[in-house]
Design a protein around this motif. Structure first.
Motif, PDB file in Angstrom:
ATOM      1  N   ASP A  83       0.815  -1.222   0.000  1.00 13.45           N
ATOM      2  CA  ASP A  83       0.000   0.000   0.000  1.00 13.45           C
ATOM      3  C   ASP A  83       0.845   1.268   0.000  1.00 13.45           C
ATOM      4  O   ASP A  83       0.680   2.121   0.866  1.00 13.45           O
ATOM      5  CB  ASP A  83      -0.921  -0.002   1.221  1.00 13.45           C
ATOM      6  CG  ASP A  83      -2.053   0.999   1.103  1.00 13.45           C
ATOM      7  OD1 ASP A  83      -2.521   1.259  -0.025  1.00 13.45           O
ATOM      8  OD2 ASP A  83      -2.496   1.523   2.154  1.00 13.45           O
TER       9      ASP A  83
ATOM     10  N   LYS B 205       0.894   4.405  -1.210  1.00 13.17           N
ATOM     11  CA  LYS B 205       0.142   5.486  -1.838  1.00 13.17           C
ATOM     12  C   LYS B 205       1.000   6.757  -1.915  1.00 13.17           C
ATOM     13  O   LYS B 205       1.995   6.905  -1.202  1.00 13.17           O
ATOM     14  CB  LYS B 205      -1.129   5.779  -1.049  1.00 13.17           C
ATOM     15  CG  LYS B 205      -2.189   4.684  -1.078  1.00 13.17           C
ATOM     16  CD  LYS B 205      -3.418   5.127  -0.305  1.00 13.17           C
ATOM     17  CE  LYS B 205      -4.583   4.167  -0.474  1.00 13.17           C
ATOM     18  NZ  LYS B 205      -4.352   2.867   0.166  1.00 13.17           N
TER      19      LYS B 205
ATOM     20  N   ARG C 121       2.216  -3.344  -4.072  1.00 10.28           N
ATOM     21  CA  ARG C 121       1.361  -2.359  -4.750  1.00 10.28           C
ATOM     22  C   ARG C 121       1.924  -0.978  -4.407  1.00 10.28           C
ATOM     23  O   ARG C 121       1.969  -0.593  -3.237  1.00 10.28           O
ATOM     24  CB  ARG C 121      -0.096  -2.475  -4.304  1.00 10.28           C
ATOM     25  CG  ARG C 121      -0.807  -3.708  -4.831  1.00 10.28           C
ATOM     26  CD  ARG C 121      -2.300  -3.658  -4.551  1.00 10.28           C
ATOM     27  NE  ARG C 121      -2.572  -3.781  -3.129  1.00 10.28           N
ATOM     28  CZ  ARG C 121      -2.827  -4.929  -2.504  1.00 10.28           C
ATOM     29  NH1 ARG C 121      -2.809  -6.066  -3.180  1.00 10.28           N
ATOM     30  NH2 ARG C 121      -3.078  -4.947  -1.207  1.00 10.28           N
ATOM     31  N   THR C 122       2.337  -0.251  -5.422  1.00 10.46           N
ATOM     32  CA  THR C 122       3.045   0.999  -5.182  1.00 10.46           C
ATOM     33  C   THR C 122       2.840   1.975  -6.334  1.00 10.46           C
ATOM     34  O   THR C 122       2.531   1.560  -7.454  1.00 10.46           O
ATOM     35  CB  THR C 122       4.556   0.721  -4.994  1.00 10.46           C
ATOM     36  OG1 THR C 122       5.259   1.957  -4.864  1.00 10.46           O
ATOM     37  CG2 THR C 122       5.128  -0.048  -6.177  1.00 10.46           C
TER      38      THR C 122
ATOM     39  N   PRO D 190      -1.831   0.793  -5.684  1.00 14.66           N
ATOM     40  CA  PRO D 190      -2.907   0.807  -4.674  1.00 14.66           C
ATOM     41  C   PRO D 190      -4.070   1.665  -5.151  1.00 14.66           C
ATOM     42  O   PRO D 190      -3.940   2.463  -6.082  1.00 14.66           O
ATOM     43  CB  PRO D 190      -2.222   1.431  -3.449  1.00 14.66           C
ATOM     44  CG  PRO D 190      -1.182   2.345  -4.046  1.00 14.66           C
ATOM     45  CD  PRO D 190      -0.696   1.644  -5.286  1.00 14.66           C
ATOM     46  N   TRP D 191      -5.207   1.484  -4.511  1.00 15.08           N
ATOM     47  CA  TRP D 191      -6.361   2.344  -4.810  1.00 15.08           C
ATOM     48  C   TRP D 191      -7.019   2.751  -3.497  1.00 15.08           C
ATOM     49  O   TRP D 191      -7.282   1.896  -2.665  1.00 15.08           O
ATOM     50  CB  TRP D 191      -7.364   1.638  -5.724  1.00 15.08           C
ATOM     51  CG  TRP D 191      -8.408   2.599  -6.189  1.00 15.08           C
ATOM     52  CD1 TRP D 191      -9.687   2.763  -5.715  1.00 15.08           C
ATOM     53  CD2 TRP D 191      -8.251   3.595  -7.206  1.00 15.08           C
ATOM     54  NE1 TRP D 191     -10.316   3.775  -6.368  1.00 15.08           N
ATOM     55  CE2 TRP D 191      -9.459   4.308  -7.288  1.00 15.08           C
ATOM     56  CE3 TRP D 191      -7.190   3.946  -8.058  1.00 15.08           C
ATOM     57  CZ2 TRP D 191      -9.650   5.365  -8.179  1.00 15.08           C
ATOM     58  CZ3 TRP D 191      -7.377   4.998  -8.939  1.00 15.08           C
ATOM     59  CH2 TRP D 191      -8.586   5.682  -9.000  1.00 15.08           C
TER      60      TRP D 191
END
Length: 256
Positions: free
Chosen positions: A152, A154, A182-183, A252-253
């Motif tokens: 994550d 973000k 996730r980046t 990420p979202w």
């Protein structure tokens, strides 16, 4: 003489709450030192991570950051607080005039000094691009994220400091045994690692044979420590920034 502040035992007073955080997150003060406090009781369950373990993962991320020697993660530790045990981290005053990661119009992507990650559309259908700065400090953070398997990273988890340093925060979803990276920091995909970055990985690998492994054993599982060591070995051998893996989203979202 003013008595020394003991960040482990002095009273932690709450001064505010960060309501944009997904888990209970508070601003606090310990003897005038500003901190962030995340009580374990305020952690929301996740389907793929153990319950009540996010605070430990944040502290484990700090321990690995210390082994790298790059000061990516601000000082982070476990202690008691007004809502029970939790993670405490030194507050950082980021520079509001700097953005290490940004969304810009697709036709206004800057050149030198920036890397483009992807293109998309905003809420009005206008083409935009996700970009991040091309700096040694941010490259180090990207290497750190690969090693700890950060799920994550973000844009707003990157604090741009006035002196050019970049701190990373919010590391509760790290160290999974499965690939979870996730980046927003994909701009160096395929680029070779520098000698400084390789030396940082070497330090972590060395420390994992001793004190770092002992520290992590109280924070994450044995299989997760072994997976951390395997990621270091793989990244050191390949010596370049990897490509996304698997079918899951590589970013990420939300992005920020």
């Amino acid at each position: 003489m003013t008595p020394a502040i003991d960040l482990d035992t002095d009273v932690l007073e709450l001064t505010g709450r960060i309501r944009t955080a997904s888990n209970a997150t508070f601003l606090g003060s310990i003897g005038g030192v500003q901190v962030v406090y995340k009580p374990i009781t305020g952690e929301k369950p996740l389907w793929d991570f153990p319950d009540g373990n996010l605070a430990g993962r944040e502290v484990a991320a700090y321990a690995v950051s210390q082994s790298f020697g790059w000061n990516v993660v601000p000082r982070t530790w476990l202690r008691d607080g007004p809502m029970g045990p939790g993670m405490v981290q030194l507050w950082q005053d980021a520079d509001p005039d700097q953005d290490a990661v940004d969304l810009v119009s697709a036709d206004a992507v800057p050149g030198e000094g920036w890397r483009q990650v992807l293109e998309g559309s905003d809420e009005k259908g206008r083409p935009v691009a996700l970009i991040h700065e091309d700096s040694a400090a941010l490259r180090r953070m990207a290497v750190f994220d690969i090693v700890v398997n950060n799920a994550d990273r973000k844009g707003y988890h990157i604090l741009a400091m006035k002196d050019g340093h970049r701190h990373g925060v919010d590391h509760g979803v790290t160290f999974h045994t499965e690939h979870k990276l996730r980046t927003v920091l994909w701009g160096w995909l395929g680029d070779e690692l520098t000698s400084d970055e390789l030396a940082g990985i070497d330090r972590v690998m060395t420390h994992l044979t001793g004190e770092l492994r002992v520290t992590l054993a109280d924070l994450i599982g044995a299989a997760e420590i072994d997976a951390l060591a395997a990621r270091c070995t793989r990244l050191r051998a390949e010596a370049c920034f990897p490509a996304p893996e698997g079918d899951m989203s590589a970013v990420p979202w939300p992005l920020f």
